[in-house]
Design an enzyme around this catalytic site. Structure first.
Site, PDB file in Angstrom:
ATOM      1  N   HIS A  73     -38.334  20.204 -23.985  1.00 53.15           N
ATOM      2  CA  HIS A  73     -39.755  20.585 -23.898  1.00 53.15           C
ATOM      3  C   HIS A  73     -39.893  22.101 -23.786  1.00 53.15           C
ATOM      4  CE1 HIS A  73     -40.748  16.455 -23.818  1.00 53.15           C
ATOM      5  NE2 HIS A  73     -40.308  16.206 -22.603  1.00 53.15           N
ATOM      6  N   LEU A  90     -58.961  32.050 -34.818  1.00 48.27           N
ATOM      7  CA  LEU A  90     -58.373  30.708 -34.909  1.00 48.27           C
ATOM      8  C   LEU A  90     -58.928  29.777 -33.818  1.00 48.27           C
ATOM      9  CD1 LEU A  90     -56.055  28.711 -35.864  1.00 48.27           C
ATOM     10  CD2 LEU A  90     -54.624  29.797 -34.113  1.00 48.27           C
ATOM     11  N   ASP A 141     -43.225  16.345 -32.157  1.00 50.48           N
ATOM     12  CA  ASP A 141     -42.362  15.286 -31.613  1.00 50.48           C
ATOM     13  C   ASP A 141     -40.886  15.616 -31.811  1.00 50.48           C
ATOM     14  OD1 ASP A 141     -41.862  12.905 -30.337  1.00 50.48           O
ATOM     15  OD2 ASP A 141     -42.088  11.674 -32.127  1.00 50.48           O
ATOM     16  N   ASN A 164     -38.699  16.589 -29.013  1.00 49.44           N
ATOM     17  CA  ASN A 164     -38.107  17.452 -27.975  1.00 49.44           C
ATOM     18  C   ASN A 164     -36.972  16.747 -27.237  1.00 49.44           C
ATOM     19  OD1 ASN A 164     -40.122  19.204 -28.625  1.00 49.44           O
ATOM     20  ND2 ASN A 164     -41.299  18.947 -26.732  1.00 49.44           N
TER      21      ASN A 164
HETATM   22  C1  IPE Z   1     -46.783  11.577 -29.444  1.00 50.33           C
HETATM   23  O1  IPE Z   1     -45.407  11.517 -29.300  1.00 50.33           O
HETATM   24  C2  IPE Z   1     -47.394  12.420 -28.358  1.00 50.33           C
HETATM   25  C3  IPE Z   1     -47.079  13.848 -28.404  1.00 50.33           C
HETATM   26  C4  IPE Z   1     -46.377  14.466 -29.308  1.00 50.33           C
HETATM   27  C5  IPE Z   1     -47.655  14.605 -27.337  1.00 50.33           C
HETATM   28  P1  IPE Z   1     -44.694  10.320 -28.525  1.00 50.33           P
HETATM   29  O2  IPE Z   1     -43.247  10.607 -28.576  1.00 50.33           O
HETATM   30  O3  IPE Z   1     -45.295  10.135 -27.182  1.00 50.33           O
HETATM   31  O4  IPE Z   1     -45.096   9.074 -29.419  1.00 50.33           O
HETATM   32  P2  IPE Z   1     -44.357   7.680 -29.630  1.00 50.33           P
HETATM   33  O5  IPE Z   1     -44.090   7.118 -28.275  1.00 50.33           O
HETATM   34  O6  IPE Z   1     -43.094   7.946 -30.370  1.00 50.33           O
HETATM   35  O7  IPE Z   1     -45.321   6.863 -30.440  1.00 50.33           O
HETATM   36  C1  IPE Z   2     -42.659  15.302 -27.904  1.00 42.98           C
HETATM   37  O1  IPE Z   2     -41.284  15.102 -27.790  1.00 42.98           O
HETATM   38  C2  IPE Z   2     -43.244  15.945 -26.681  1.00 42.98           C
HETATM   39  C3  IPE Z   2     -44.127  15.070 -25.903  1.00 42.98           C
HETATM   40  C4  IPE Z   2     -44.390  13.827 -26.161  1.00 42.98           C
HETATM   41  C5  IPE Z   2     -44.754  15.665 -24.762  1.00 42.98           C
HETATM   42  P1  IPE Z   2     -40.688  13.783 -27.159  1.00 42.98           P
HETATM   43  O2  IPE Z   2     -40.460  14.026 -25.701  1.00 42.98           O
HETATM   44  O3  IPE Z   2     -41.508  12.600 -27.475  1.00 42.98           O
HETATM   45  O4  IPE Z   2     -39.283  13.706 -27.892  1.00 42.98           O
HETATM   46  P2  IPE Z   2     -38.551  12.404 -28.409  1.00 42.98           P
HETATM   47  O5  IPE Z   2     -39.485  11.691 -29.311  1.00 42.98           O
HETATM   48  O6  IPE Z   2     -38.211  11.591 -27.185  1.00 42.98           O
HETATM   49  O7  IPE Z   2     -37.343  12.933 -29.107  1.00 42.98           O
HETATM   50 MG    MG Z   3     -41.479  11.319 -29.045  1.00 45.09          MG
END
Ligand code: IPE
Ligand code: IPE
Ligand code: MG
Length: 283
Positions: A67, A161, A50, A52
């Site tokens: 991403h 793995l 999380d 990105n």
């Molecule tokens: C969880 O992250 C899903 C992934 C990392 C793929 P999110 O960014 O979607 O989760 P919330 O919305 O903060 O709970």
């Molecule tokens: C996680 O990063 C990647 C996915 C959920 C695909 P986010 O896109 O949720 O990044 P934040 O949480 O908005 O910073």
């Molecule tokens: Mg996120």
């Protein structure tokens, strides 16, 4: 009083401290890493990658750039897991809830997914990695579905793995699916409802045959599990690391593994006692 003090001192002295004895040679020639002894390594690590979006926003870049950069971290962590002999690695790449994002962002993520599978599959196969997708593959766009199915088929007999990529994955959906599959078996007369065991239930999950998650890591500082592997993480150790996913590297990973190794996993018991043992209080 004195006896208590003595016993606590002895306990501290006798507490098995992780010894960083296993030295893994770095394939890229970098300094060797002081690894943990094998009995302190988690068999199954799950990661919620999380942060990105915030990483990109901090740089005034579009979320899709975050991403793309996150994909580099992903490659690094998969390699590290392979180098360090982790048995299973489960990565949360796209949740059932992530469809709620803008069309542009979903398209960027789906594009990266395709690019990733096309560019990595040869190396992963060569490294004997076995790829499994956790989630509803049928809900993915056609090119992505084909690419992940090809990757699973090509690596299915690999014995290295176990790399599980959660795509269009939701924990509630996974549990409902397992319940429905078991209900169908009951309906077909194969079993009685009261005969359903934990093992039967686990056999219907996407993670069938894998060990439970020992360590769940979430980056970006959010302290929640966002519908990721609710059954499999029931007794997992959890680490919430503030680093944003594109900045996460093998040094962070190793630090997290060391924290895990120093934890005391009690599973509801009391440290130092064996099952059913008589203690001073109850003997
Ligand atoms: C969880 O992250 C899903 C992934 C990392 C793929 P999110 O960014 O979607 O989760 P919330 O919305 O903060 O709970
Ligand atoms: C996680 O990063 C990647 C996915 C959920 C695909 P986010 O896109 O949720 O990044 P934040 O949480 O908005 O910073
Ligand atoms: Mg996120």
């Amino acid at each position: 009083m004195f006896a208590e003090k003595l016993s606590s001192m002895l306990n501290r002295l006798l507490k098995p401290q992780p010894k960083y004895i296993t030295v893994a040679a770095r394939p890229d020639g970098a300094a060797p890493e002081r690894m943990l002894p094998p009995d302190r390594m988690p068999a199954h690590v799950a990661i919620i990658m999380d942060g990105n979006g915030r990483w990109a926003q901090n740089r005034g870049l579009p979320r899709s750039a975050g991403h793309a950069s996150g994909t580099e971290a992903l490659r690094d962590i998969i390699r590290a897991s392979d180098d360090w002999g982790i048995q299973a690695l489960s990565l949360y790449a796209f949740s059932t809830e992530n469809w709620a994002r803008s069309k542009d962002e979903v398209n960027a993520l789906m594009g990266l997914l395709l690019k990733y599978f096309n560019s990595e599959i040869d190396e992963l196969d060569e490294k004997n990695v076995c790829i499994r997708i956790l989630g509803d593959i049928d809900g993915l766009p056609e090119p992505q579905r084909e690419a992940v199915e090809r990757a699973m088929e090509r690596t299915r007999d690999n014995t290295g793995l176990k790399l599980n990529i959660a795509l269009n994955y939701g924990g509630h959906a996974e549990l409902l699916r397992a319940a429905q599959r078991l209900a169908r078996r009951v309906q077909a007369g194969e079993m009685q409802p009261e005969e359903i065991t934990k093992e039967d239930f686990e056999a219907e999950l996407y993670t069938a045959g894998l060990p439970p998650v020992d360590l769940l890591i979430r980056t970006s500082g959010e302290v929640r599990t966002s519908n990721f592997l609710p059954w499999q993480t029931a007794y997992a150790e959890m680490i919430f690391d503030p680093v944003l996913w594109p900045d996460y590297d093998r040094a962070h990973y190793l630090k997290n593994l060391r924290e895990y190794a120093a934890r005391d996993r009690r599973y509801g018991g009391v440290k130092g006692e064996t099952c059913g043992e008589n203690t001073e209080e109850n003997s």
